[in-house]
Design an enzyme around this catalytic site. Structure first.
Site, PDB file in Angstrom:
ATOM      1  CG  HIS A  96     -64.700  -9.858  73.350  1.00  0.00           C
ATOM      2  ND1 HIS A  96     -65.298 -10.841  73.723  1.00  0.00           N
ATOM      3  CD2 HIS A  96     -65.365  -8.645  73.676  1.00  0.00           C
ATOM      4  CE1 HIS A  96     -66.128 -10.589  74.596  1.00  0.00           C
ATOM      5  NE2 HIS A  96     -66.269  -8.895  74.749  1.00  0.00           N
ATOM      6  CG  HIS A 259     -71.652  -1.756  78.084  1.00  0.00           C
ATOM      7  ND1 HIS A 259     -71.546  -2.369  79.406  1.00  0.00           N
ATOM      8  CD2 HIS A 259     -70.980  -2.726  77.291  1.00  0.00           C
ATOM      9  CE1 HIS A 259     -70.617  -3.289  79.494  1.00  0.00           C
ATOM     10  NE2 HIS A 259     -70.252  -3.838  78.260  1.00  0.00           N
TER      11      HIS A 259
END
Length: 730
Positions: A96, A259
């Site tokens: 992020h 993920h």
């Protein structure tokens, strides 16, 4: 001293320095020059002579990595680690940090450490990353100035991956912290979090944005606007990742690889969650999103609102994500927090996920709507299945895409620091050949300058070509610039703003000078066309100053090399094409954004201050460097003479300006007494007389005793642009 009380009510006043109604409140469309003056020494706690690159060299890099590895499993009572491992949290933190980058203007990304400041520190998508950074504080405190926050955030993500079994491609340090939020980055115009006023037509995303909603890094994990539509989500994923310079393979690798680790958090209703860090009470000391549900952490954590992990063994690099994605059918459910997500049906015991806190509990794997887009999108699906069949390729491609994700905004590899910089270079780094020859001497420079002077090229041709070569530079992601000489390659040589036919003639003439010099000297001494282009600009400016009565020398430092077409990604470089260039009075078409605002945006990308921008505009106009030889803004009767005439005539009260068109994009200046047409201008020209701040600067350069100052300041600003990408000499 008496207290400042109201003489009527006796109450204390509320006013403090900097408070009250601002100019922006009164005039919301006012030109924002503040973005040209960010990150001054006044906001920087480090001394003027602080050199981060030199400090980084003192860093015990391996000791730092050992400390980071140990941190991964050093669970803290105030924020316990899921599965006893902070690795997934730190991967999300690094992702992020870097993932705000967008290729359109090069802004965002992880190179400045902006995740520490608003708005990023309080974005909904960054919920609980404040805890990740706070977990890192003891390590940052220990190593201090030797590692910036910007570098530490990314390196920690690397170490997290390595500690869980992935071999990374490497790490390049060199990200220098800033000390304040950056006002130049346009995050969108929405006034509410998760607002989505940025799409038009067939879900076409507003430029240069690379996230579908305000406060998200990429896409809404529940689906477009919270609608659980996997194919619609795949559309959003493709658009946003492309705007981060990722192709379909890189996109699948990043999502599937990222993920592989960790879980989502949605234990209960978001109503239990308090305000983000910027709005949190002072006693929270910079932490936000205080959770009053249960323990407030661990299994009671509330984050994105989705709940669960994607696969078994969420702290190990395995093929479990892709295996699980394709092995099972999925049912749409709502998490305890009320968010749409998908749970696997009829799950085999081996694929059940152990609870993050209680090892006696197990859960079905979950997928987001965006995850299912990889399974059902006709382009993503075969890529993902191929990775499932080829684990080594998957690991390699994820590591490569991760390296690109975390280094895309750092510029050329010459800026990378540390022992783990890969030896291999990548085309997305815009590689430039190393200097492997002797550089030209002062005597050689004098010789070449004479050849340029005798070539028949005009002052404006020489200056405009040098400007076209160097002014592609973006301080945001350190791309573009004159080094590499890519103005002679696709796509730059055919950009409209560069007037391809004229450019080709200039380049052919300069190329002949280069070849003649190189052929007449030993093989170990050469000059590049990139250098000669910039030297040509020096010659043009020196001659223009001479015509104005000043003998000056424009600084020149050789050492640029010429890249080849194979080192140049045409599609990647296409985003650098100027849609406007106020310095050449060029506007490709009419835009919603005003030309003067676009000028400020370009000046900021060029790292110019308001005075530097102003003096460059004035000089470029009198040097007759407008696109297509337009006379707009050429306020002089002696073009190609480096004078302050632009400012003198702009501020002349004997001129009356009138719009030439209904939309007021071009103007005519008439003699106030005779009515005779004197000049024509664009909005970019007239803003230097209209805007109060720019007019104040223009007045300085119009003064009779500042004619030489104008020339010196122009040369300083010019030289700054010509060397903007010369990181090796800074």
């Amino acid at each position: 001293m008496t207290e400042n009380k109201c003489p009527v009510t006796g109450k204390m006043g509320k006013a403090t320095a900097g408070s009250g109604t601002t100019n922006k409140d009164w005039w919301p469309n006012q030109l924002n020059l503040n973005i040209l003056h960010q990150n001054s020494q006044l906001s920087n706690p480090m001394s003027k002579d602080f050199n981060y690159a030199e400090e980084f060299k003192k860093l015990d890099f391996q000791a730092l990595k050992v400390d980071l590895y140990m941190l991964m499993t050093d669970s803290q009572i105030w924020w316990p680690a899921d599965y006893g491992n902070y690795g997934p949290l730190f991967i999300r933190m690094a992702w992020h940090s870097a993932g705000t980058y967008r290729v359109g203007d090069g802004r965002g990304g992880g190179s400045l450490g902006l995740q520490r400041f608003a708005p990023l520190n309080s974005w909904p998508d960054n919920i609980n990353l404040d805890k990740a950074r706070r977990l890192l504080w003891p390590i940052k405190k220990k190593y201090g100035n030797k590692i910036s926050w910007a570098d530490l955030l990314i390196l920690t993500g690397n170490c997290a991956l390595e500690s869980m079994g992935l071999k990374t491609l490497g790490f390049g340090g060199g990200r220098v912290d800033v000390w304040e939020p950056q006002e130049d980055i346009y995050w969108g115009s929405e006034k509410e979090w998760l607002g989505d006023e940025r799409e038009k037509g067939d879900k076409e995303l507003e430029n240069p944005l690379a996230a579908v909603q305000m406060g998200l890094i990429y896409v809404n994990p529940e689906g477009p606007n919270g609608n659980p539509d996997p194919l619609g989500s795949a559309h959003d994923v493709r658009e946003t990742f492309a705007r981060m310079a990722m192709n379909d393979e890189e996109t699948v690798a990043l999502i599937a690889g990222g993920h592989t680790f960790g879980k989502c958090h949605g234990a209960a209703s978001p109503s239990y969650v308090g305000p983000a860090p910027e709005a949190a009470p002072i006693e929270e000391q910079g932490l936000g999103w205080k959770n009053t549900y249960g323990s407030g952490n661990g299994d009671d954590t509330i984050g994105s609102g989705l709940e669960g992990a994607w696969k078994a063994n969420p702290t190990k690099w395995t093929m479990g994500y892709l295996k699980t994605l394709f092995k099972y059918d999925w049912e749409l459910v709502k998490s305890p927090a009320g968010a749409y997500q998908w749970l696997a049906k009829n799950v085999d015991e081996e694929d059940m996920v152990i609870d993050a806190e209680d090892s006696t509990k197990k859960h079905r794997p979950m997928m987001t709507t965006a995850d299912l887009g990889l399974r059902y999108d006709p382009i993503y699906e075969p890529i993902a299945r191929n990775y499932l069949k080829n684990p080594e390729k998957f690991a390699h491609d994820f590591a490569s895409a991760w390296f690109k994700l975390t280094h895309r905004d750092m510029g050329p590899i010459s800026r990378y620091l540390g022992p783990e910089v890969p030896k291999e270079s990548f085309i997305w780094q815009d590689p430039i050949p190393l200097v492997k020859h002797k550089l030209i001497t002062k005597k050689d420079i004098t010789h070449i300058k004479k050849k340029i002077l005798d070539s028949g090229l005009s002052i404006s041709d020489l200056v405009a070509t040098a400007w076209a070569s160097a002014s592609t530079f973006r301080g945001s992601d350190k791309r573009g610039g004159a080094n590499g000489g890519r103005i002679r390659l696709e796509p730059q040589k055919n950009w409209e703003v560069n007037e391809p036919k004229k450019l080709n003639n200039v380049l052919n003439t300069l190329k002949q000078i280069k070849e003649n010099f190189n052929s007449s000297h030993s093989k170990d001494k050469k000059v590049s066309l990139a250098d000669i282009i910039i030297l040509g600009g020096c010659v043009g400016i020196e001659q223009a100053a001479k015509r104005a009565g000043y003998n000056i020398n424009v600084p020149f430092i050789p050492g640029r090399t010429d890249a080849i077409q194979e080192q140049t990604d045409v599609k990647s470089f296409a985003v650098l094409e100027p849609k406007e260039d106020g310095f050449r009075n060029y506007l490709k078409t009419k835009y919603v954004v005003k030309p003067e605002d676009m000028l400020i945006d370009r000046a900021q990308l060029l790292t110019l201050t308001a005075p530097e921008m102003t003096v460059l505009i004035g000089g470029m106009r009198v040097l007759n460097c407008n696109y297509n030889k337009s006379k707009d803004g050429v306020f002089t009767n002696r073009p190609e003479c480096l004078t302050n005439d632009f400012f003198v005539n702009l501020l002349d009260m004997n001129t009356v300006w009138k719009p030439k068109s209904e939309d007021k994009d071009r103007f005519e200046g008439f003699d106030r007494e005779t009515g005779e047409l004197k000049w024509t201008a664009t909005r970019v020209d007239l803003i230097f007389g209209s805007n109060s701040q720019l007019r104040a600067i223009a007045e300085v350069y119009a003064c009779d005793d500042n004619k030489e100052k104008f020339i010196q300041d122009f040369i300083f600003a010019w030289n700054k642009i010509m060397n903007a990408d010369r990181f090796e000499i800074k």
